[in-house]
Scaffold this active site. Structure first.
Site, PDB file in Angstrom:
ATOM      1  N   HIS A 248      -3.090  -2.058  -2.148  1.00 40.07           N
ATOM      2  CA  HIS A 248      -3.781  -2.750  -1.179  1.00 40.07           C
ATOM      3  C   HIS A 248      -2.913  -4.151  -1.040  1.00 40.07           C
ATOM      4  O   HIS A 248      -2.287  -4.854  -1.839  1.00 40.07           O
ATOM      5  CB  HIS A 248      -5.136  -3.318  -1.740  1.00 40.07           C
ATOM      6  CG  HIS A 248      -5.150  -3.923  -3.100  1.00 40.07           C
ATOM      7  ND1 HIS A 248      -4.719  -5.350  -3.498  1.00 40.07           N
ATOM      8  CD2 HIS A 248      -5.164  -3.207  -4.305  1.00 40.07           C
ATOM      9  CE1 HIS A 248      -4.839  -5.360  -4.709  1.00 40.07           C
ATOM     10  NE2 HIS A 248      -4.916  -4.243  -5.461  1.00 40.07           N
ATOM     11  N   GLY A 249      -3.032  -4.518   0.286  1.00 40.78           N
ATOM     12  CA  GLY A 249      -2.332  -5.660   0.577  1.00 40.78           C
ATOM     13  C   GLY A 249      -0.918  -5.805   0.925  1.00 40.78           C
ATOM     14  O   GLY A 249      -0.064  -6.825   0.959  1.00 40.78           O
TER      15      GLY A 249
END
Length: 347
Positions: A248-249
């Site tokens: 994520h990210g």
């Protein structure tokens, strides 16, 4: 297709055709490797390739060669039609497209597909059997969506994309033009976000999205997670192999190449043109500069400078790693010598 006809097509490509010798101008029915090619097949060889010896025995009807005198002489003596190009591998890729053209399915939505009435499917798009498309999702023009694909609510797929069987696009995912998502890949799945509490792990809602820019390709079984907030972004033209995990990210620049079993932890940043070989691990919030290369099984922590080549775990400059590897094989001998020195000193 005649070899001479194929070469006319290649003249308009990017491989830089320099000159050719068509000989009997064979009719080509396909292509194959140098060792397996037959008289009606095309093959190629690159400069300095380890398969040079196979050129003396190949049964290929035509060859794409680099500007290397010994190769040209060998092909001429054997009477094999050939063309000399600046980039034979690129020419071979272009030739494959012409020798094996893809049959595009008709633009239709199969009766067994489930398409929400609020979804929009663009003109020229093929929706195969048992596809599910959720509310407010938009599929661009001239896409191909193969059987069993699941597209959740509020997903956008750009023009000319291809989604292979059983791929899954989670809510909020955004795909640019010309993206390819291969079978069983998952785009926009929940990021691995949990908060420790005295009562155990508290789930952090993952409300962000995944963005694949134009021309991104994702291999079979790969996963790209969405973050709790914000986005996970894969830069235009990047290519992701099978079984890659992107947390994520994560953000990558344009034109990155990630080989199989690469794992990138949350918040890591890759610059443009980064190459990660098989099983490379990138730690949380690590930064990899433009054009950097990591060899197989490298473990990247912290920062890698632009253009640097790293190896090992933890990753260090490749030249240093090679020296360390050479020394490692000598450790038993060095340990023996050290014991002997200690014994001599003690006496």
């Amino acid at each position: 297709m005649r070899f001479s006809t194929l070469l006319k097509d290649l003249q308009t490509g990017e491989a830089e055709l320099r000159w050719s010798q068509c000989g009997a101008d064979p009719i080509l029915a396909g292509a194959a490797s140098l060792e397996q090619a037959k008289g009606d097949q095309l093959s190629f060889l690159e400069k300095g390739n380890a398969l040079i010896a196979a050129l003396t025995e190949t049964g290929a009807g035509a060859l794409l060669l680099p500007d290397q005198p010994d190769l040209i002489q060998c092909a001429s003596e054997r009477g094999i039609a050939f063309a000399v190009l600046a980039n034979p591998r690129l020419a071979f890729a272009e030739a494959l497209e012409r020798l094996h053209p893809r049959l595009r399915p008709l633009a239709e939505i199969h009766p067994s597909a489930v398409v929400d009435e609020r979804a929009v499917v663009g003109p020229g798009t093929f929706i195969a059997p048992r596809v599910c498309i959720g509310a407010s999702s938009r599929i661009g023009a001239n896409c191909i969506v193969h059987p069993g694909v699941v597209i959740y609510d509020d997903v956008e797929v750009g023009e000319g994309c291809e989604l292979h069987a059983n791929a899954v696009l989670h809510p909020g995912s955004r795909l640019g033009r010309g993206c390819v998502v291969n079978s069983n890949a998952v785009i926009g799945s929940e990021g691995f976000g949990f908060v420790p509490t005295p009562r155990g792990w508290r789930k952090m809602p993952q409300t962000g999205q995944v963005v694949l820019e134009d021309g991104v390709e994702v291999g079979c079984g790969s996963t790209i997670d969405r973050p709790s907030v914000g986005e996970t972004r894969i830069g235009a033209g990047s290519k992701i192999d099978n079984l890659v995990q992107i947390g994520h990210g994560v953000t990558t620049g344009r034109g990155c190449a990630l080989a199989s079993q690469v794992g990138i932890a949350g918040g890591a940043k890759l610059g443009h043109g980064v190459i990660l070989a098989g099983q490379v691990g990138v730690a949380n919030r690590a930064v990899v500069g433009d054009g950097a290369i990591a060899s197989s099984k490298s473990g990247i922590h912290g920062e890698v400078a632009p253009g640097e080549v790293v190896s090992g775990y933890p990753a260090i400059p490749n030249r240093l790693w090679l020296r360390c590897s050479a020394a490692f094989s000598k450790l038993p001998e060095m340990a023996k010598t050290l014991r002997e020195l200690k014994r001599d000193i003690s006496q």
